[in-house]
Design an enzyme around this catalytic site. Sequence first.
Site, PDB file in Angstrom:
ATOM      1  N   THR A   1       0.854  -1.184   0.000  1.00 50.24           N
ATOM      2  CA  THR A   1       0.000   0.000   0.000  1.00 50.24           C
ATOM      3  C   THR A   1       0.889   1.232   0.000  1.00 50.24           C
ATOM      4  OG1 THR A   1      -1.831  -1.078   1.163  1.00 50.24           O
ATOM      5  CG2 THR A   1      -1.605   1.299   1.473  1.00 50.24           C
TER       6      THR A   1
ATOM      7  N   ARG B   1     -14.043  -7.158  -1.012  1.00 49.15           N
ATOM      8  CA  ARG B   1     -13.338  -6.900   0.240  1.00 49.15           C
ATOM      9  C   ARG B   1     -12.868  -5.453   0.289  1.00 49.15           C
ATOM     10  NH1 ARG B   1      -7.773  -5.329   1.875  1.00 49.15           N
ATOM     11  NH2 ARG B   1      -7.513  -6.101   4.005  1.00 49.15           N
ATOM     12  N   ILE B   2     -13.079  -4.796   1.405  1.00 39.84           N
ATOM     13  CA  ILE B   2     -12.612  -3.428   1.621  1.00 39.84           C
ATOM     14  C   ILE B   2     -11.673  -3.444   2.812  1.00 39.84           C
ATOM     15  CG2 ILE B   2     -13.277  -1.076   2.273  1.00 39.84           C
ATOM     16  CD1 ILE B   2     -15.937  -1.599   0.812  1.00 39.84           C
ATOM     17  N   GLY B   3     -10.500  -2.874   2.645  1.00 39.48           N
ATOM     18  CA  GLY B   3      -9.507  -2.857   3.703  1.00 39.48           C
ATOM     19  C   GLY B   3      -9.520  -1.572   4.493  1.00 39.48           C
TER      20      GLY B   3
ATOM     21  N   THR C   1      -0.263   1.123   6.828  1.00 42.84           N
ATOM     22  CA  THR C   1      -0.049   0.056   5.857  1.00 42.84           C
ATOM     23  C   THR C   1       0.207  -1.249   6.598  1.00 42.84           C
ATOM     24  OG1 THR C   1       1.419  -0.735   4.101  1.00 42.84           O
ATOM     25  CG2 THR C   1       2.400   0.689   5.742  1.00 42.84           C
TER      26      THR C   1
ATOM     27  N   GLY D   1      -4.664  -5.102   6.875  1.00 39.14           N
ATOM     28  CA  GLY D   1      -5.789  -4.181   6.950  1.00 39.14           C
ATOM     29  C   GLY D   1      -6.781  -4.504   8.047  1.00 39.14           C
TER      30      GLY D   1
END
Length: 313
Positions: free
Chosen positions: A183, A211-213, A233, A236
């Site tokens: 990231t 999927r959302i981090g 970073t 997540g």
Amino acid sequence: MTGWAIAVHGGAGVDPNLPLHRQEEAKKLLTRCLYIGISALNTNLPAIDVVELVVRELETDPLFNSGRGSALTEKGTVEMEASIMEGTKRKYGAVSGVTTVKNPVSLARLVMEKSPHSYLAFSGAEDFAREQGVELADSDYFITQDNFDYRIPTPGLDSSCAAEVDNPMVMNGLPISLYAPETVGCVVVDKEGRCAAATSTGGLMNKRSGRIGDSPIIGAGTYACNLCGVSCTGEGEAILRATLAREVAAVMEYKGLRLQEAVDFVIKERLDEGKAGLIAVSSNGEVACGFNANGMFRGCATEDGFIEVGIWE
């Protein structure tokens, strides 16, 4: 008035077997991005403009996991996410599930400034991008063979940032087959003491679609206020549980800690068994970083001439 400070990162959790030439490429990119930010700060560009400028550069270069070169989902597609936040009024914008936008961080800023909302995702974010006329690209632009090959682990290698399917890592208490770090993020305090932060990522390699981090979640992967700016970073799910970025500001405010003390505290006390890192600046011109993984791609600089780029401890 204060001195400016800037920090950038390209991910925490570095493969110990990462080839030396790849390490050098990473350090060169981080250095280039630092000098882009330094030049902008010396022309008195506001912090919010600088973090966007730097993260756009990181998204455009395929070396790290954001924009071009993003990690692929289990379906072989990209689903990118980004956020940006300005500290003086705590305004922010975020996007998730973006598949065609060359620079998700700029779309996040448009959400902040050109919509009544703060967070748009998937088809809604794509529709908004087309309405705003941002630069788009098809999947061939984002998927680079170099990044794809690099992020698939080689059997037999001891790697802390990727794992084979038959020996999976654990995230959020359950196994995952592949984990891609890298990231990207940038934090800045300008000469006026204004803090800003931005974070962008392609997410987990082989992640489930949808999927959302932490990267687009304000208070988790990104946060800025009148005290500091933070970009995180790493794992997540661990960052989300810890509300890691907000915690830095909270312990500064409520415990009276200085920036580096606050960073050290949250890395040690708030991640449980998770592995992560973060970069941060304070409104009085301090810069700090911290991580509990085996490495973090990072660089930082201050107006008094200090500059540092590194990967390992």
